[in-house]
Design a protein around this motif. Structure first.
Motif, PDB file in Angstrom:
ATOM      1  N   GLY A  72      13.564 -86.300 -45.610  1.00 30.47           N
ATOM      2  CA  GLY A  72      13.426 -87.448 -46.497  1.00 30.47           C
ATOM      3  C   GLY A  72      14.763 -87.891 -47.053  1.00 30.47           C
ATOM      4  O   GLY A  72      15.071 -89.086 -47.128  1.00 30.47           O
ATOM      5  N   THR A  73      15.586 -86.916 -47.436  1.00 34.45           N
ATOM      6  CA  THR A  73      16.919 -87.223 -47.952  1.00 34.45           C
ATOM      7  C   THR A  73      17.768 -87.917 -46.894  1.00 34.45           C
ATOM      8  O   THR A  73      18.428 -88.933 -47.164  1.00 34.45           O
ATOM      9  CB  THR A  73      17.630 -85.936 -48.417  1.00 34.45           C
ATOM     10  N   PHE A 105      14.556 -87.731 -53.303  1.00 39.27           N
ATOM     11  CA  PHE A 105      14.392 -86.655 -52.314  1.00 39.27           C
ATOM     12  C   PHE A 105      15.495 -85.612 -52.459  1.00 39.27           C
ATOM     13  O   PHE A 105      15.252 -84.408 -52.317  1.00 39.27           O
ATOM     14  CB  PHE A 105      14.358 -87.229 -50.893  1.00 39.27           C
ATOM     15  N   LEU A 106      16.725 -86.057 -52.716  1.00 40.02           N
ATOM     16  CA  LEU A 106      17.847 -85.133 -52.844  1.00 40.02           C
ATOM     17  C   LEU A 106      17.629 -84.157 -53.996  1.00 40.02           C
ATOM     18  O   LEU A 106      17.930 -82.966 -53.877  1.00 40.02           O
ATOM     19  CB  LEU A 106      19.144 -85.928 -53.055  1.00 40.02           C
ATOM     20  N   THR A 107      17.098 -84.662 -55.103  1.00 37.56           N
ATOM     21  CA  THR A 107      16.924 -83.829 -56.305  1.00 37.56           C
ATOM     22  C   THR A 107      15.568 -83.126 -56.353  1.00 37.56           C
ATOM     23  O   THR A 107      15.269 -82.433 -57.334  1.00 37.56           O
ATOM     24  CB  THR A 107      17.090 -84.694 -57.569  1.00 37.56           C
ATOM     25  N   LEU A 162      18.461 -96.430 -52.590  1.00 30.41           N
ATOM     26  CA  LEU A 162      19.314 -95.447 -53.257  1.00 30.41           C
ATOM     27  C   LEU A 162      18.490 -94.566 -54.192  1.00 30.41           C
ATOM     28  O   LEU A 162      18.717 -93.352 -54.252  1.00 30.41           O
ATOM     29  CB  LEU A 162      20.413 -96.172 -54.037  1.00 30.41           C
ATOM     30  N   ALA A 163      17.532 -95.154 -54.894  1.00 29.34           N
ATOM     31  CA  ALA A 163      16.683 -94.393 -55.809  1.00 29.34           C
ATOM     32  C   ALA A 163      15.870 -93.342 -55.054  1.00 29.34           C
ATOM     33  O   ALA A 163      15.745 -92.191 -55.506  1.00 29.34           O
ATOM     34  CB  ALA A 163      15.747 -95.344 -56.566  1.00 29.34           C
TER      35      ALA A 163
END
Length: 454
Positions: free
Chosen positions: A311-312, A120-122, A114-115
């Motif tokens: 990656g996300t 990757f999302l941010t 989750l981390a």
């Protein structure tokens, strides 16, 4: 009356997807592809499939059969089916302890997934060099607050899902996650097939490699395939038994067990099709375990066009794979306290949630504040907990399930086969009784011994 009141799955698809979600976990992605690549590719895969049929499907069928026949979780299930005065149900308490111990470290690793999805999302990896990727993972391990927060999110959200019940919580959420996981796999595999060195990656992974087999040794290849086939389903601590207790009598357990194994194998095989073409295309050495997921693959993504997106998506896939296992095993804990202590679901969820938050802390601290603590065989806290579950409780538990279902001292072969074959679908022949009595125990004992001395 007990059997009529018990909540069950709303649909057959729900049972299969939730059960497969329990089996499909992190090991499918970070262990299976590497072990296959290093042990002769296609030849290892063939041995793996053979042992899945010889070992995985029979023990899975037995575990689920105990659940469906009793309509109870493992301790009460044993009591329902065992002969008067016998003590098979004592093993049920070891199963529950194994599920707690498994979740004491699995929640931390699920938190890592989750981390990294969040990183990757941010855009946290934007501008990070290959040399610095390992430092991102190291910094996370050194930070107990960061790891603790993501672990707590996994635990709290997991039990929150279960507070809505089997159908409205576990089944609904896991169906969504599993369908999402399968779609993500297809998208990620298609992307890998567009990379420049896709052929080299697939060749390393799946083509028969006799040189590798000569180097490793055929016995070690067979042993590796046997171990992977056994451990991929996490059999032996009743993590699957609870789903049998929610299952209808419409379909045979043997047929459903085959479908669960097929989904589990599909994810394992597809993971290699995602990983190896990417690693070979960007000159990254594929390596085993956490370093593959948290160091090698992020290096691939930062070099790949649209890498932040890929990656996300990859770590969303990993989060779904780990969280589906977490919620499934949590349901075993919740169901067990409901059955054994006659608690309501809300109380069971709340007490288990608080306990798991506290019990997961040692693993979180094992990489920072408690990093100098080494337990079994000089292993750190996570590896020590994993050793007890994987090398002791799973194989011994599988042996107990086997003896209970097949011998006259337990439930008995006739009753087991009748339950396994009840309903429409694939049947398991009673002619296999001799194999189950005299051959399968030897295979499981071999896994137990190799795990203890390895």
């Amino acid at each position: 009356m007990e059997k009529q009141k018990r909540e069950g799955f709303k649909s057959r698809l729900g049972f299969i997807l939730v059960s497969a979600g329990c089996a499909i976990g992190i090991g499918n992605v970070w262990k299976f592809p590497y072990v296959a690549g290093q042990n002769g590719g296609a030849i290892f895969v063939l041995f793996y499939l053979l042992f899945l049929v010889l070992m995985g499907i029979p023990v899975l069928t037995m575990e689920i059969s105990i659940g469906r026949a009793s309509k109870k979780t493992i301790v009460e299930g044993y009591k329902e089916l065992e002969k008067p005065g016998s003590k098979w149900h004592i093993h049920g308490w070891f199963c529950i302890a194994g599920c707690y111990l498994l979740m004491m470290y699995y929640t931390t690793v699920a938190g890592w997934m989750l981390a990294y999805f969040w990183k990757f999302l941010t855009g946290e990896f934007k501008g990070v060099t290959e040399d610095a990727v390992g430092g991102v993972f190291g910094s996370m391990l050194d930070n107990p607050l960061e790891m603790g927060i993501f672990m707590a999110i996994i635990v709290i959200v997991g039990f929150l899902v279960l507070s809505f019940g089997v159908q409205n919580g576990l089944e609904r959420v896991n169906k969504f996650m599993m369908i999402g996981l399968l779609l993500l796999i297809i998208v990620l595999v298609i992307n890998s097939f567009t990379l420049k060195n896709v052929g080299e990656g697939i060749s390393f992974y799946l083509l028969p490699n006799l040189d590798n087999i000569k180097h490793v040794g055929i016995i070690k290849v067979i042993t590796a395939a046997m171990n992977q086939a056994f451990f991929t389903l996490s059999l032996g601590i009743a993590s699957m038994e609870v789903f049998g207790s929610y299952m209808s009598d419409e379909n045979s357990i043997t047929g459903e067990a085959v479908k669960i194994c097929a989904l589990d194998t599909f994810v394992a095989l597809a993971s290699g099709l995602i990983i190896f073409p990417a690693c070979f295309s960007f000159g990254i050495q594929p390596s085993e375990g956490p370093s593959l997921i948290f160091i090698s693959l992020p290096c691939v993504f930062i070099n790949m066009p649209g890498g932040r997106i890929w990656g996300t998506l990859f770590f969303l896939f990993m989060t779904f794979a780990s969280f589906s296992t977490v919620t499934a095993v949590f349901e075993n804990l919740v169901g067990s306290t409901i059955d054994n202590f006659k608690w309501g679901r809300v109380k069971s969820v709340l007490v288990n949630c608080i306990f798991m938050l506290l019990a997961s802390i040692p693993c979180v601290l094992g990489y920072n504040i408690l990093k100098n603590i080494h337990l079994i065989g000089n292993r750190d806290i996570l590896d020590s907990e994993d050793f007890v579950v994987s090398n002791i409780l799973l194989p011994i538990g599988a042996l107990v399930f086997l003896m209970f279902c097949i011998t006259k001292y337990g439930w008995g072969a006739d009753k087991f086969f009748a339950e396994a074959n009840k309903g429409s679908g694939m049947k398991m022949s009673p002619k296999l009784t001799g194999y189950f009595k005299y051959v399968l125990p030897v295979l499981i004992l071999a896994i137990l011994i190799s795990g203890l001395i390895g």
